[in-house]
Design an enzyme around this catalytic site. Structure first.
Site, PDB file in Angstrom:
ATOM      1  CD  GLU A 263      43.524  30.014  81.360  1.00 20.26           C
ATOM      2  OE1 GLU A 263      43.874  30.525  82.435  1.00 20.26           O
ATOM      3  OE2 GLU A 263      44.110  30.233  80.283  1.00 20.26           O
TER       4      GLU A 263
ATOM      5  CD  GLU B 214      49.337  30.283  76.349  1.00 14.28           C
ATOM      6  OE1 GLU B 214      48.779  29.998  77.423  1.00 14.28           O
ATOM      7  OE2 GLU B 214      48.933  29.898  75.238  1.00 14.28           O
TER       8      GLU B 214
ATOM      9  NE  ARG C 214      51.405  27.447  69.882  1.00  9.78           N
ATOM     10  CZ  ARG C 214      50.208  27.771  70.329  1.00  9.78           C
ATOM     11  NH1 ARG C 214      49.556  28.804  69.798  1.00  9.78           N
ATOM     12  NH2 ARG C 214      49.643  27.097  71.299  1.00  9.78           N
TER      13      ARG C 214
ATOM     14  CG  ASP D 132      47.013  24.725  73.022  1.00  8.02           C
ATOM     15  OD1 ASP D 132      46.970  23.887  73.935  1.00  8.02           O
ATOM     16  OD2 ASP D 132      46.586  25.885  73.138  1.00  8.02           O
TER      17      ASP D 132
ATOM     18  CD  GLU E  27      41.857  25.779  75.054  1.00  7.82           C
ATOM     19  OE1 GLU E  27      42.481  25.009  75.823  1.00  7.82           O
ATOM     20  OE2 GLU E  27      42.334  26.841  74.633  1.00  7.82           O
TER      21      GLU E  27
ATOM     22  CD1 TRP F  89      47.937  32.220  70.257  1.00  6.57           C
ATOM     23  CD2 TRP F  89      47.587  34.331  70.936  1.00  6.57           C
ATOM     24  NE1 TRP F  89      48.517  32.363  71.499  1.00  6.57           N
ATOM     25  CE2 TRP F  89      48.313  33.648  71.942  1.00  6.57           C
ATOM     26  CE3 TRP F  89      47.246  35.665  71.137  1.00  6.57           C
ATOM     27  CZ2 TRP F  89      48.710  34.265  73.138  1.00  6.57           C
ATOM     28  CZ3 TRP F  89      47.638  36.284  72.324  1.00  6.57           C
ATOM     29  CH2 TRP F  89      48.356  35.580  73.318  1.00  6.57           C
TER      30      TRP F  89
HETATM   31  O1  GCW Z   1      45.726  26.219  74.995  1.00  3.32           O
HETATM   32  C1  GCW Z   1      46.154  27.147  75.827  1.00  3.32           C
HETATM   33  C2  GCW Z   1      44.918  27.620  76.479  1.00  3.32           C
HETATM   34  C3  GCW Z   1      45.241  28.424  77.687  1.00  3.32           C
HETATM   35  C4  GCW Z   1      46.096  27.552  78.603  1.00  3.32           C
HETATM   36  C5  GCW Z   1      47.352  27.147  77.846  1.00  3.32           C
HETATM   37  C6  GCW Z   1      48.249  26.219  78.651  1.00  3.32           C
HETATM   38  C7  GCW Z   1      46.194  27.542  80.975  1.00  3.32           C
HETATM   39  O2  GCW Z   1      44.164  28.343  75.554  1.00  3.32           O
HETATM   40  O3  GCW Z   1      44.043  28.790  78.302  1.00  3.32           O
HETATM   41  O4  GCW Z   1      46.420  28.210  79.781  1.00  3.32           O
HETATM   42  O5  GCW Z   1      46.999  26.460  76.698  1.00  3.32           O
HETATM   43  O6  GCW Z   1      48.193  25.021  78.413  1.00  3.32           O
HETATM   44  O7  GCW Z   1      48.990  26.696  79.484  1.00  3.32           O
END
Ligand code: GCW
Length: 718
Positions: A174, A297, A341, A370, A398, A539
């Site tokens: 991932e 999530e 958020r 994030d 990412e 998102w």
């Molecule tokens: O930023 C998000 C990512 C997910 C990730 C999540 C997390 C593993 O897009 O892919 O999942 O964070 O940190 O749990």
């Protein structure tokens, strides 16, 4: 010629052959442990301090240290260096010493006299201290330091320094951009040399824990079949004092155990976790523990049973406690309320301070959303004084271009580590409040380990900062560059300069002035500030930019979501005050008219445009500067970085142009003089789609979309 001489000659020739062939290969596999030969002019000086290795006693960890010294010294000095009796110029490893100030894992490296001999003494309390000392000694040579009068003492500042792999059992990763997972579950427990080299690399920078699998966990990892494979990896890592951790799906008692519930207060569930922990420790006596993502999530968690996050963490912590294991419980929760958020993790966790067992660490991302190119520090830091807190950063890029160019992340991490939460009082930065540092790994089975050659620097920097969060990005970049590329200052200086400016360049061309999360779709690659269609509101880029004809930015002051109010009063006041908030955080905390006057007298609009262009100009400069380095860099790695940098230039233009085209469609303002219009109309950027990401070189564009020849180099649809 005696037979001894012939054998010695052959050994030396073999050592020489092995390092010259490594120097030719230069595919990045050797990371910062290249040990390329020292320039002839300096060699004699170093040979005098590395005539052989003396150890008092052995153990698997001491053996790992000796192996590394033999390998590194022989390759760098061009002669075979092995174990020797005490003599002048020996490197002597001693352990079991009570040395104040270096704890269990630290070391001292000193030039000393031992029984009449001038030696370099590497002393430590524990074997792992000696191993870290051996790597540090090699680093001194790799970076061409003087060895004549050494007196160095060093020890890690944080006890837990861990990589988090987001690797799935089918070898997908991932947010991984470096090829399939390095864990080949099908062939394990057979051991690949790569696992050993992975452990060497981690130990060389002080990483002492790895979580093997994704936080979006597959419950199968806790079945006996997989645990045997995990144990095989733990055996490889043990001599390097790296403890294995796993993620566990909170519902494992149901999926693996066949129970009817995973309610953390249910006695059968408690018993299941205990039995599972006992089973694991029988196989892996030094098992580290579990990292858990719960109620986030779509993952199951204690809320499914109306229990708190602390209830969830504690049932697993209790199972691990008799064995000395730890639970890392992530604070990354959102989507369960309609609140901003950025506020949700704090809202859920702050009131649980003091409710977690002592073997729980609450793992908090560096920022409240994030892993964006820039975020203010997370409001939980400093505000849960009765809970052990760990910081989580992301090595895999990412949200920072994924596989393009050069992006050195140490400046981003030190920004968070050095932030002062002013709680309970000012003067105690985040780095002084944490018990652990976790980094989401950027490692895969690419021959060169990471997506790009420069991404290796982020692995290196992560380890060095987890060891000592006060190290400067400049020092880290300098060390890494010397070990990975070349010691010639004509190469070191421009490389380090490029690295140090690289993260700010990304912020500038992607999300300047405190903007965040302006990415296309779930793949988080490429710009889409106009995007507003995802079912989870947070998102959507539009959720973060709140841009319209009147202005741009997220009001997080008291007139808006008041996320600023979650910080300690001094911090909150500053974030909420337009006269105090830093420009870098402006639109994170404030919604402002396009014509708002910045402190320097410019309008917000002009300031935004200037930053996009500054970012683009920086990556163009980086590309040009790299081109000058051809004489110092092997051709294979030179070409690979050149192409990464070129792609970053194209992507920077794309971000800049797409963003400006959209903002201009709202603001209706002309571009300030000297700034060129986007290469294409907005509709062109909105039509860009990908079958695969990252995939800028082959975007799909609706053929009906207007097309203007691209200055950024992007081609129009066929
Ligand atoms: O930023 C998000 C990512 C997910 C990730 C999540 C997390 C593993 O897009 O892919 O999942 O964070 O940190 O749990």
């Amino acid at each position: 010629m005696g037979i001894r001489f012939v054998i010695q000659f052959l050994i030396a020739a073999l050592a020489f052959a092995s390092f010259t062939s490594a120097a030719c290969a230069e595919d990045g596999y050797d990371l910062w442990l290249r040990y390329n030969p020292i320039e002839q002019s300096l060699r004699a000086k170093y040979v005098g301090h590395a005539r052989g290795i003396v150890v008092e006693r052995s153990s698997p960890t001491i053996q790992a240290a000796v192996n590394e010294l033999e390998r590194g010294l022989s390759a760098m000095l061009g002669r075979s260096i092995g174990r020797t009796a005490l003599r002048d110029g020996a490197v002597v490893l001693v352990t079991g010493r009570q040395i104040p100030g270096i704890g269990n894992e630290g070391y001292v490296i000193r030039s000393a006299r031992l029984r009449g001999h001038a030696v370099t003494l590497i002393s430590a309390k524990s074997d792992v201290g000696a191993l870290y000392g051996a790597f540090a000694f090699l680093r001194l040579i790799q970076t061409r330091q003087d060895l004549a009068h050494l007196d160095i003492a060093d020890a890690p500042k944080l006890p837990l320094r861990m990589l988090n792999h987001w690797d799935n059992l089918d070898r997908t990763v991932e947010r991984g951009y470096a090829g399939p997972s390095i864990w080949d579950w099908a062939s394990l427990p057979t051991i690949d040399q790569r696992y050993v080299d992975y452990a060497r690399a981690n130990a060389s920078i002080g990483i002492n824990a790895v979580v093997l699998n994704n936080v979006n966990a597959d419950p199968k990892i806790l079945t006996p079949e997989y645990l045997t494979k995990v144990a095989a990896l733990a055996n490889v890592f043990r001599p390097f004092c790296i403890r294995v951790y796993l993620t566990a799906r909170f519902s494992s008692p149901i999926q693996v155990g066949g129970l009817a519930t995973a309610d953390p207060l249910d006695p059968t569930v408690k018993a299941w976790w205990r039995a599972k922990a006992d089973e694991i420790y029988r196989l892996i006596p030094d098992f580290g523990g579990f990292l858990i993502k719960a109620n986030s999530e779509g993952q199951p968690g204690p809320w499914d049973y109306k229990r708190t996050q602390a209830n969830g963490a504690n049932v697993i912590a209790d199972a691990l406690a008799p064995h000395g294991g730890t639970v890392l419980w992530r604070a990354f929760v959102y989507g369960n309320s309609k609140e901003d958020r950025a506020k949700q993790a704090y809202d859920e966790f702050r009131s649980l301070d003091g409710k977690f067992r002592s073997n729980v660490i609450v793992q908090v991302k560096n920022g409240p959303i994030d892993f964006q190119p820039r975020e203010p520090f997370h409001p939980l830091f400093g505000q849960m004084p009765h809970t052990r807190i760990g910081i989580e950063v992301q090595l895999t890029r990412e949200y920072l271009g994924q596989t393009d160019g050069v992006v050195f992340l140490a400046p981003m991490w030190t920004e968070a580590l050095d932030s002062d939460p002013c709680s309970p009082r000012c003067g105690r930065p985040v780095k002084a409040t944490i018990a652990a540092m976790a980094g989401v790994s950027n490692i895969g089975s690419n021959r060169g380990w990471t997506a790009t050659k420069f991404d290796q620097a982020n692995w290196y920097a992560f380890g060095r900062l987890a060891w000592n969060p006060s190290l400067s990005p400049k020092q880290i970049a300098g060390e890494w560059t010397r070990m990975t590329w070349d010691n010639d200052p004509r190469a070191v200086k421009p490389i380090v300069t490029t690295m140090l400016g690289s993260r700010e360049a990304v912020v500038d061309y992607m999300t300047p002035l405190g903007l965040a999360h302006q990415f296309q779709d779930d793949h988080h690659y490429g710009p889409a500030p106009w995007s507003c269609g995802a079912k989870e509101p947070s998102w959507n880029p539009c959720y973060y930019n709140k841009a319209d004809a009147g202005g741009i930015g997220f009001d997080r002051t008291a007139t808006g979501s008041n996320a600023a109010g979650q910080y300690a009063p001094q911090v909150a006041r500053c974030f909420a005050d337009l006269n105090c908030v830093a420009a870098k955080d402006l639109l994170w905390f404030h919604h402002l008219p396009w014509t708002y006057r910045m402190h320097d007298g410019q309008t917000l609009w002009a300031s935004l445009i200037e930053r996009y262009d500054r970012g683009v100009a920086q990556v163009e400069t980086n590309e040009r500067n790299w081109a000058e380095l051809r004489p110092y860099i092997d051709s294979q790695r030179f070409a690979s970085v050149s192409s990464d940098l070129h792609r970053q230039v194209l992507e920077a233009w794309w971000w800049r142009d797409a963003s400006i085209a959209y903002w201009q469609s709202l603001s209706k303002l002309p571009l300030p003089p000297g700034h060129s219009p986007p290469a294409h109309p907005l509709s062109w950027y909105q039509a860009v789609r990908f079958d695969r990401v990252p995939g800028f070189l082959a975007p799909r564009i609706d053929p009906r979309t207007l097309c203007v020849a691209g200055r950024g180099g992007s081609s129009c649809a066929q």
